[in-house]
Scaffold this active site. Sequence first.
Site, PDB file in Angstrom:
ATOM      1  N   PHE A   1      -3.589   4.419  -6.201  1.00 23.94           N
ATOM      2  CA  PHE A   1      -3.226   3.432  -7.235  1.00 23.94           C
ATOM      3  C   PHE A   1      -4.067   2.161  -7.153  1.00 23.94           C
ATOM      4  O   PHE A   1      -4.754   1.789  -8.110  1.00 23.94           O
ATOM      5  CB  PHE A   1      -1.738   3.111  -7.105  1.00 23.94           C
ATOM      6  CG  PHE A   1      -1.266   2.006  -7.984  1.00 23.94           C
ATOM      7  CD1 PHE A   1      -1.109   2.218  -9.337  1.00 23.94           C
ATOM      8  CD2 PHE A   1      -0.996   0.751  -7.469  1.00 23.94           C
ATOM      9  CE1 PHE A   1      -0.684   1.195 -10.159  1.00 23.94           C
ATOM     10  CE2 PHE A   1      -0.567  -0.263  -8.285  1.00 23.94           C
ATOM     11  CZ  PHE A   1      -0.410  -0.046  -9.629  1.00 23.94           C
TER      12      PHE A   1
ATOM     13  N   GLY B   1       0.828  -1.202   0.000  1.00 21.63           N
ATOM     14  CA  GLY B   1       0.000   0.000   0.000  1.00 21.63           C
ATOM     15  C   GLY B   1       0.859   1.247   0.000  1.00 21.63           C
ATOM     16  O   GLY B   1       1.970   1.250  -0.513  1.00 21.63           O
ATOM     17  N   LEU B   2       0.324   2.303   0.589  1.00 18.16           N
ATOM     18  CA  LEU B   2       1.007   3.598   0.642  1.00 18.16           C
ATOM     19  C   LEU B   2       1.422   4.094  -0.731  1.00 18.16           C
ATOM     20  O   LEU B   2       2.540   4.549  -0.922  1.00 18.16           O
ATOM     21  CB  LEU B   2       2.232   3.529   1.560  1.00 18.16           C
ATOM     22  CG  LEU B   2       1.952   3.424   3.054  1.00 18.16           C
ATOM     23  CD1 LEU B   2       3.256   3.360   3.808  1.00 18.16           C
ATOM     24  CD2 LEU B   2       1.133   4.601   3.534  1.00 18.16           C
ATOM     25  N   CYS B   3       0.527   3.935  -1.692  1.00 18.58           N
ATOM     26  CA  CYS B   3       0.855   4.492  -3.001  1.00 18.58           C
ATOM     27  C   CYS B   3      -0.363   5.235  -3.548  1.00 18.58           C
ATOM     28  O   CYS B   3      -0.753   5.072  -4.677  1.00 18.58           O
ATOM     29  CB  CYS B   3       1.348   3.426  -3.964  1.00 18.58           C
ATOM     30  SG  CYS B   3       0.434   1.914  -3.893  1.00 18.58           S
ATOM     31  N   GLY B   4      -0.961   6.054  -2.698  1.00 20.52           N
ATOM     32  CA  GLY B   4      -2.043   6.915  -3.141  1.00 20.52           C
ATOM     33  C   GLY B   4      -3.253   6.118  -3.579  1.00 20.52           C
ATOM     34  O   GLY B   4      -3.585   5.090  -2.994  1.00 20.52           O
TER      35      GLY B   4
END
Lengths: 133, 290
Positions: B94, B89-92
């Site tokens: 996406f 995770g931690l990719c906006g």
Amino acid sequence: MANFNFELVSPESVLFSGMVDAVILPATEGEMTVLAGHAPTMTTLKTGFLVITDSPGNGKRILIRGGFADINPTGLTVLAERALPAEELTQEILDKEILHAQMVYDATNDPVAKHAAESAVVQLEDAKVALSY
Amino acid sequence: MPSLKDLRNRIASVKATQKITKAMQMVAAAKLRRAQTAAEAARPYAERMAVVLGNIASGVTMGPETPRLLAGTGSDRVHLLVVCTAERGLCGAFNSSIARLARDHANRLMADGKTVKMICVGKKGYDVLRRQFSEQIIDLIDLRSVRQLGFEQGDMIAQKVLALYDQGEFDVATLFYSRFRSVIAQIPTAQQIIPAQIEAQGVAADSVYDYEPDEGEILATLLPRNLTIQIFRALLENAASEQGARMSAMDNATRNAGEMIKKQTMTYNRSRQAMITKELIEIISGAEAL
């Protein structure tokens, strides 16, 4: 000697692109040499060495595993599933390739696929012997 | 009103967070460069493949002998959705934007009375989709242990899809992934992979080709390979998009953290000054009273 455009592409990169004199292809129905002005042909490839001659007496060998060649009036395009230049070949890589081919041979019951895998093993073992000299 | 110590702690924790997001942004930038080169290197193969297939397919007339990968099964009752997302995770937005596209597609199909099956590639999409489609998801492909995406992974997924197709498990397959446009723009895309969609090349149709072995056989070997390359390409595009999305998300996070630190420091200084002033007043008024 007339030149023609040759491109060797594998899924990961473009391995060769430029003018060459002749290319020997390991086609499924026998090796074939492609020269300038070859009739438009499409053929599938088996495991084996592809030999590029870019000027007389100057060649380059690339081991390819499976693929497809498209000869058209603008040149020759080879789409190889896997391609390894001869300089990068080592015993270990060949061993791995042989193992892969043997596994395919054992896994399939289709006589055509079995035959193809068998000839791949033979080709690779020949290459291994040649490399050890 | 928080005490001075509370404020100090809060500033320290935001600073620590900022350091992490900054580091993640840097890592994403380095990975993005690698992923982008890989995606670009794969492009020529896919393009040539499309041209070659177009050349052959334009010469083939649809008939009972046409491979099923090109002609389809003749119905469109069962749909397979292959949803490619990231493992982390931690990719906006996406992962969620790909999942949303897939979910909308699935809902639309189910409203039309079609059967939907799903294969999730990547854990994040699975986590989102299983809430609603736990019965439809038939497989989860985990690529977390894979360091460098190779042709093998694409091949592995393609073999699974082909095996299902040969068993008659579905009629139409659609691939969901994110196309990499630039670092700030990734476009969630749905692409139909079975039956194969091939643009016929009008120009090449009149050139006479020799086929070795014959046309049908070549087409039969080429179509599964085309499927593999399409999936492989989707995986690469996805990898580049993921890093791009993470990079911009982390950039935003770093900037937000910076703003927060600024604001907190301001409050901290103000309340410290207020306290000093208060103490001074107390001392002075105490002295005056004597």
